[in-house]
Design a protein around this motif. Structure first.
Motif, PDB file in Angstrom:
ATOM      1  N   LEU A 193      -2.380 -10.468  51.521  1.00  0.00           N
ATOM      2  CA  LEU A 193      -1.999 -11.677  50.793  1.00  0.00           C
ATOM      3  C   LEU A 193      -2.290 -12.916  51.626  1.00  0.00           C
ATOM      4  CD1 LEU A 193      -0.628 -13.048  48.373  1.00  0.00           C
ATOM      5  CD2 LEU A 193       1.575 -12.684  49.516  1.00  0.00           C
ATOM      6  N   ASN A 194      -1.982 -12.843  52.906  1.00  0.00           N
ATOM      7  CA  ASN A 194      -2.262 -13.950  53.806  1.00  0.00           C
ATOM      8  C   ASN A 194      -3.765 -14.236  53.854  1.00  0.00           C
ATOM      9  OD1 ASN A 194      -1.552 -15.834  56.013  1.00  0.00           O
ATOM     10  ND2 ASN A 194      -2.695 -14.393  57.265  1.00  0.00           N
ATOM     11  N   ALA A 195      -4.566 -13.159  53.875  1.00  0.00           N
ATOM     12  CA  ALA A 195      -6.021 -13.317  53.910  1.00  0.00           C
ATOM     13  C   ALA A 195      -6.535 -14.012  52.655  1.00  0.00           C
ATOM     14  CB  ALA A 195      -6.680 -11.939  54.051  1.00  0.00           C
ATOM     15  N   VAL A 196      -6.044 -13.576  51.506  1.00  0.00           N
ATOM     16  CA  VAL A 196      -6.491 -14.163  50.239  1.00  0.00           C
ATOM     17  C   VAL A 196      -6.128 -15.648  50.172  1.00  0.00           C
ATOM     18  CG1 VAL A 196      -6.160 -14.127  47.738  1.00  0.00           C
ATOM     19  CG2 VAL A 196      -6.423 -11.984  48.984  1.00  0.00           C
ATOM     20  N   LEU A 197      -4.919 -15.980  50.577  1.00  0.00           N
ATOM     21  CA  LEU A 197      -4.485 -17.378  50.545  1.00  0.00           C
ATOM     22  C   LEU A 197      -5.341 -18.248  51.458  1.00  0.00           C
ATOM     23  CD1 LEU A 197      -0.580 -16.987  50.542  1.00  0.00           C
ATOM     24  CD2 LEU A 197      -2.044 -17.682  48.631  1.00  0.00           C
ATOM     25  N   HIS A 198      -5.578 -17.768  52.674  1.00  0.00           N
ATOM     26  CA  HIS A 198      -6.377 -18.550  53.618  1.00  0.00           C
ATOM     27  C   HIS A 198      -7.817 -18.708  53.137  1.00  0.00           C
ATOM     28  CE1 HIS A 198      -3.772 -19.611  56.836  1.00  0.00           C
ATOM     29  NE2 HIS A 198      -3.427 -18.377  57.122  1.00  0.00           N
ATOM     30  N   THR A 199      -8.419 -17.598  52.702  1.00  0.00           N
ATOM     31  CA  THR A 199      -9.814 -17.646  52.290  1.00  0.00           C
ATOM     32  C   THR A 199     -10.004 -18.553  51.082  1.00  0.00           C
ATOM     33  OG1 THR A 199     -10.128 -15.392  53.118  1.00  0.00           O
ATOM     34  CG2 THR A 199     -11.811 -16.257  51.637  1.00  0.00           C
ATOM     35  N   SER A 201       1.179  -7.755  53.222  1.00  0.00           N
ATOM     36  CA  SER A 201       1.400  -9.147  53.628  1.00  0.00           C
ATOM     37  C   SER A 201       0.159  -9.710  54.302  1.00  0.00           C
ATOM     38  CB  SER A 201       2.601  -9.233  54.567  1.00  0.00           C
ATOM     39  OG  SER A 201       2.392  -8.445  55.734  1.00  0.00           O
ATOM     40  N   GLY A 202      -0.529  -8.878  55.104  1.00  0.00           N
ATOM     41  CA  GLY A 202      -1.761  -9.333  55.738  1.00  0.00           C
ATOM     42  C   GLY A 202      -2.844  -9.638  54.721  1.00  0.00           C
ATOM     43  N   TYR A 256     -10.027  -9.608  56.279  1.00  0.00           N
ATOM     44  CA  TYR A 256     -10.663  -8.433  55.729  1.00  0.00           C
ATOM     45  C   TYR A 256      -9.639  -7.602  54.973  1.00  0.00           C
ATOM     46  CZ  TYR A 256      -8.701  -7.287  60.216  1.00  0.00           C
ATOM     47  OH  TYR A 256      -7.869  -7.213  61.286  1.00  0.00           O
ATOM     48  N   GLY A 257     -10.079  -6.875  53.919  1.00  0.00           N
ATOM     49  CA  GLY A 257      -9.223  -5.941  53.204  1.00  0.00           C
ATOM     50  C   GLY A 257      -9.159  -4.646  53.980  1.00  0.00           C
TER      51      GLY A 257
END
Length: 285
Positions: A126-132, A123-124, A104-105
């Motif tokens: 960016l990690n979310a975008v990469l995973h999603t 960082s969280g 979530y953003g």
């Protein structure tokens, strides 16, 4: 169960239900509703108190406010859908809804504190975008039924029909190595705190610090250990009931417990909450 040929034909996923009987489904709904409302109330009060009371505008409470925002975002993305499915006796979640649950953003809130918080949120995110992006572009041909009550990445990877999922697995392992590093950094920080506290002659000071630090360290340990177990456990130990219990422990329990740790054991925060409640009560009269 639907059997699509590839991920482009999937319009929804089917989540795992906790129980099959209607009575237990309703019990699950009320139990999760209680946990959800407790987390919402506790974190909401902490955010409001820290934001409204200038005495709490210090680095410690600034990061506590960020933790409450994180906890609200975490529980808000998963629990309401699980409650709705139990209440309406359904399992479906839309493809876009599943993408929103993966991560979530969030929002950002002296300069060093802001930089540290911005680094954590950034960082969280960016990690979310990469995973999603990575997870939902993997071809899926093993149906659309997930063995979890929310869209967990590891469960989506099990629907893959190509070797492209190995990149996502590698990313998951890397993230958990980093998470483990963060955990040991937190542990090291607590050791330094405990060493400093032991030099204080006041037993009251010892009690104040240990009564807050130890429960928080226990919650952090629970979150990290169960999260790592959920994603890194061997297939032989995987079962739907165990997956559900572990997921609840790392995704639902911490957001509900953290407000209790910081509000019930912190006199400054309790005074701010009491002042806030009295102010609201006087305005209503």
């Amino acid at each position: 169960m639907q059997q699509p040929s590839n991920s482009s034909s999937i319009t929804q996923f089917l989540l795992l239900v906790f129980v099959d009987t209607r009575e237990l489904q309703l019990l699950h709904f009320w139990l999760f509703l209680g946990i959800y409302l407790a987390a919402l109330l506790g974190n909401g009060l902490i955010i409001t108190a820290v934001a409204c009371d200038h005495r709490l505008h210090t680095p410690m409470y600034f990061f506590l406010l960020n933790l409450s925002l994180l906890d609200l975002g975490s529980i808000f993305t998963t629990v309401p859908k699980a409650m709705g499915n139990s209440l309406w006796d359904t399992r479906a979640i839309s493809y876009t809804g599943c993408a929103a649950q993966l991560r979530y953003g969030t929002l950002l809130g002296s300069r060093a504190c802001v930089h540290m918080a911005a680094a954590a949120w950034g960082s969280g995110f960016l990690n979310a975008v990469l995973h999603t992006a990575n997870t939902l572009t993997i071809p899926l041909c093993q149906g659309n039924a997930l063995r979890q009550f929310f869209c967990e990445i590891s469960q989506i990877l099990k629907l893959s029909c190509s070797d492209s999922y190995l990149g996502e697995v590698g990313l998951l392992v890397t993230n958990f190595v980093l998470a483990l590093g963060c955990f040991f950094f937190i542990l090291f920080s607590y050791v330094q705190i405990f060493i400093a506290v032991l030099r204080i002659p006041s037993e009251q000071g010892w009690h104040k610090v240990f009564s807050t630090c130890l429960p928080h360290l226990a919650v952090v340990s629970l979150y990290v250990s169960t999260g790592m177990f959920a994603y890194l456990k061997p297939p032989s130990m995987s079962s739907p009931p165990l997956n559900l219990v572990v997921a609840v422990l790392y995704s639902v329990v911490p957001p509900a417990v953290n407000p209790l740790i910081y509000s019930m054991r912190n006199q400054e925060l309790k005074d701010a909450l009491r002042k806030l409640i009295q102010s609201v009560h006087l305005q209503q009269q």
